[in-house]
Design a protein around this motif. Sequence first.
Motif, PDB file in Angstrom:
ATOM      1  N   ASP A   1       0.088  -1.434  -0.212  1.00  0.00           N
ATOM      2  CA  ASP A   1       0.230   0.207  -0.050  1.00  0.00           C
ATOM      3  C   ASP A   1       0.925   1.036  -0.293  1.00  0.00           C
ATOM      4  O   ASP A   1       0.370   2.414  -0.774  1.00  0.00           O
ATOM      5  N   ILE A   2       2.439   1.100   0.629  1.00  0.00           N
ATOM      6  CA  ILE A   2       2.885   2.536   0.647  1.00  0.00           C
ATOM      7  C   ILE A   2       3.842   2.513  -0.670  1.00  0.00           C
ATOM      8  O   ILE A   2       4.265   3.561  -0.570  1.00  0.00           O
ATOM      9  N   GLY A   3       3.870   1.604  -1.174  1.00  0.00           N
ATOM     10  CA  GLY A   3       4.326   2.038  -2.456  1.00  0.00           C
ATOM     11  C   GLY A   3       5.587   0.306  -3.092  1.00  0.00           C
ATOM     12  O   GLY A   3       6.287   0.640  -3.702  1.00  0.00           O
ATOM     13  N   VAL A   4       5.581  -0.255  -2.219  1.00  0.00           N
ATOM     14  CA  VAL A   4       6.319  -1.007  -2.682  1.00  0.00           C
ATOM     15  C   VAL A   4       5.958  -1.665  -3.303  1.00  0.00           C
ATOM     16  O   VAL A   4       5.058  -2.409  -3.598  1.00  0.00           O
TER      17      VAL A   4
ATOM     18  N   MET B   1       9.305   8.170   0.638  1.00  0.00           N
ATOM     19  CA  MET B   1       9.408   9.511   0.847  1.00  0.00           C
ATOM     20  C   MET B   1       9.702  11.056   0.282  1.00  0.00           C
ATOM     21  O   MET B   1      10.074  11.898  -0.390  1.00  0.00           O
ATOM     22  N   ALA B   2      11.575   9.931   0.505  1.00  0.00           N
ATOM     23  CA  ALA B   2      12.512  10.910  -0.508  1.00  0.00           C
ATOM     24  C   ALA B   2      12.736  11.060  -1.770  1.00  0.00           C
ATOM     25  O   ALA B   2      12.177  11.857  -2.764  1.00  0.00           O
ATOM     26  N   LEU B   3      11.999   9.953  -2.417  1.00  0.00           N
ATOM     27  CA  LEU B   3      11.396  10.266  -4.076  1.00  0.00           C
ATOM     28  C   LEU B   3       9.755   9.785  -4.436  1.00  0.00           C
ATOM     29  O   LEU B   3       9.878  11.560  -5.522  1.00  0.00           O
ATOM     30  N   ARG B   4       9.396  10.533  -3.232  1.00  0.00           N
ATOM     31  CA  ARG B   4       8.202  11.413  -3.799  1.00  0.00           C
ATOM     32  C   ARG B   4       8.134  12.776  -3.220  1.00  0.00           C
ATOM     33  O   ARG B   4       7.796  13.579  -4.553  1.00  0.00           O
ATOM     34  N   LEU B   5       9.138  13.447  -3.126  1.00  0.00           N
ATOM     35  CA  LEU B   5       9.394  14.386  -2.634  1.00  0.00           C
ATOM     36  C   LEU B   5      10.335  14.977  -4.202  1.00  0.00           C
ATOM     37  O   LEU B   5       9.872  16.024  -4.552  1.00  0.00           O
ATOM     38  N   ALA B   6      11.157  14.543  -4.309  1.00  0.00           N
ATOM     39  CA  ALA B   6      12.485  14.414  -5.463  1.00  0.00           C
ATOM     40  C   ALA B   6      11.572  14.346  -6.641  1.00  0.00           C
ATOM     41  O   ALA B   6      12.046  15.346  -7.997  1.00  0.00           O
ATOM     42  N   LEU B   7      11.185  13.076  -7.118  1.00  0.00           N
ATOM     43  CA  LEU B   7      11.233  12.965  -8.380  1.00  0.00           C
ATOM     44  C   LEU B   7       8.977  12.771  -8.230  1.00  0.00           C
ATOM     45  O   LEU B   7       8.869  11.945  -9.487  1.00  0.00           O
ATOM     46  N   ARG B   8       8.640  12.904  -7.867  1.00  0.00           N
ATOM     47  CA  ARG B   8       7.275  12.671  -7.553  1.00  0.00           C
ATOM     48  C   ARG B   8       6.907  11.132  -7.695  1.00  0.00           C
ATOM     49  O   ARG B   8       5.529  10.576  -8.311  1.00  0.00           O
TER      50      ARG B   8
ATOM     51  N   LYS C   1      12.091   9.860  17.322  1.00  0.00           N
ATOM     52  CA  LYS C   1      13.104  10.767  16.622  1.00  0.00           C
ATOM     53  C   LYS C   1      13.853  10.357  14.705  1.00  0.00           C
ATOM     54  O   LYS C   1      14.075  10.795  14.571  1.00  0.00           O
ATOM     55  N   LYS C   2      13.165   8.400  15.181  1.00  0.00           N
ATOM     56  CA  LYS C   2      12.901   8.283  13.760  1.00  0.00           C
ATOM     57  C   LYS C   2      12.157   8.737  13.299  1.00  0.00           C
ATOM     58  O   LYS C   2      11.217   9.544  12.783  1.00  0.00           O
ATOM     59  N   PRO C   3      12.951   9.416  11.448  1.00  0.00           N
ATOM     60  CA  PRO C   3      12.706   9.928  10.576  1.00  0.00           C
ATOM     61  C   PRO C   3      11.004   9.344   9.888  1.00  0.00           C
ATOM     62  O   PRO C   3      11.283   8.166   9.464  1.00  0.00           O
ATOM     63  N   VAL C   4      10.539  10.299   9.506  1.00  0.00           N
ATOM     64  CA  VAL C   4       9.576  10.055   9.360  1.00  0.00           C
ATOM     65  C   VAL C   4       8.433   9.238   9.886  1.00  0.00           C
ATOM     66  O   VAL C   4       7.403   9.250   9.792  1.00  0.00           O
TER      67      VAL C   4
ATOM     68  N   VAL D   1       1.134  10.954   6.557  1.00  0.00           N
ATOM     69  CA  VAL D   1       2.254   9.895   7.204  1.00  0.00           C
ATOM     70  C   VAL D   1       1.322   9.019   8.267  1.00  0.00           C
ATOM     71  O   VAL D   1       2.256   8.589   9.157  1.00  0.00           O
ATOM     72  N   GLY D   2       0.322   9.656   8.340  1.00  0.00           N
ATOM     73  CA  GLY D   2      -0.998   9.746  10.008  1.00  0.00           C
ATOM     74  C   GLY D   2      -0.475  10.231  10.976  1.00  0.00           C
ATOM     75  O   GLY D   2      -0.383   9.299  12.242  1.00  0.00           O
ATOM     76  N   GLY D   3       0.415  11.503  10.599  1.00  0.00           N
ATOM     77  CA  GLY D   3       0.774  12.300  11.871  1.00  0.00           C
ATOM     78  C   GLY D   3      -0.452  13.506  12.399  1.00  0.00           C
ATOM     79  O   GLY D   3      -0.943  13.601  12.013  1.00  0.00           O
ATOM     80  N   ILE D   4       0.738  13.958  13.264  1.00  0.00           N
ATOM     81  CA  ILE D   4      -0.055  15.639  13.153  1.00  0.00           C
ATOM     82  C   ILE D   4       0.965  16.638  14.338  1.00  0.00           C
ATOM     83  O   ILE D   4       1.647  15.959  14.629  1.00  0.00           O
ATOM     84  N   ALA D   5       1.160  17.898  13.876  1.00  0.00           N
ATOM     85  CA  ALA D   5       1.979  18.983  14.242  1.00  0.00           C
ATOM     86  C   ALA D   5       1.184  18.774  15.549  1.00  0.00           C
ATOM     87  O   ALA D   5       0.037  19.124  16.045  1.00  0.00           O
ATOM     88  N   GLU D   6       2.631  19.192  16.039  1.00  0.00           N
ATOM     89  CA  GLU D   6       1.728  19.825  17.622  1.00  0.00           C
ATOM     90  C   GLU D   6       2.890  20.412  18.445  1.00  0.00           C
ATOM     91  O   GLU D   6       3.947  20.807  18.288  1.00  0.00           O
TER      92      GLU D   6
END
Length: 327
Positions: A31-34, A183-190, A218-221, A253-258
């Motif tokens: 589902d996430i793109g693998v 996530m990096a490929l989504r941001l850099a290459l769509r 604090k793991k990225p993403v 990514v299922g998060g929320i700014a706090e």
Amino acid sequence: MIQIIDNTLTTFDYCLPTKEELQVFCELLFDIGVDIIELSVDAYERMEQIINGKKFALHVEFLEMADLFPGFYRYICHSEEPKDNVINEIQINDAREIVRLKSLQKCSEVRIVGLDDLICKSYDKTMAEIKQSVPKSKINFCPENAYGCASALAVQWVMMGGCYVTTSFAGCKNNAATEEVIMALRLALRHKPNRDLSMLPRLVQLFEKITNTTIGNKKPVIGKNIFKVESGIHADGIQKNPANYEAYDPKSVGGIAEIVIGKHSGMKAIQYKLQELKIPLPNEAVMEKMVAFVKETCTEKKSSLKDEEFRQLVHEVIANERNETYR
């Protein structure tokens, strides 16, 4: 076409997941793109069956074992023997060993594991040399993470024209982290921008349950605290334009700014938290006392304040202010 192989399920051999857990984990990865999920023989036997219509690769110790498990999209083996539907794997720990790739020139697909030190060298020249060594092969790059740069190397490989990489969820196999690369490929290459990454917290929860481990906050993403902000200037910036501090929407990514109130929080952060908790803003003098009290309290307890703790602190400051007023 970019293709990501995830090898997380080759690390579950010493865990005791149920077949249902393994199947759900695979579904979420797809589902996430693998694109392809790599299984160990043990994981495959525990799953009993693979998901129809999806691509799976089986990691085998010997090529002869592939005949015992028909039906896989690819078989992955540490071998120099060219064979259809096989990704021939080679471990290269130092860029000076790239010459060894010449032994795999007849193989249609090759996976390079290692090259931990590549980030310390001229990686662009080294990656070009890799392609020249096996010009007729599809090259899958699986950088290891001894220097904490595997995700960056995997993304750089793709940015330089490589199409195939192997990763693992949360970097659990000392490889590039699947979620970071996606996530990096989504941001850099769509790359696959329409894939839903909001179920990443479900993947984290299931991964932690299966492995009996905890992913760092604090793991990225996927870290639970990556969108928590304490600094006042950051809080003010996020209020005005979240893109100043967030490369992507936390909700994606299922998060929320706090906004978190701590010893580094200033007037802006506290004002924002008061508004968030629907507490009327006091006058400037009271706000200044509140800021000082927050810094003192958080320094003593050596941690930030939970919302209820902050609410109680506000009530104490306001109550003290009223008592002083009526004296």
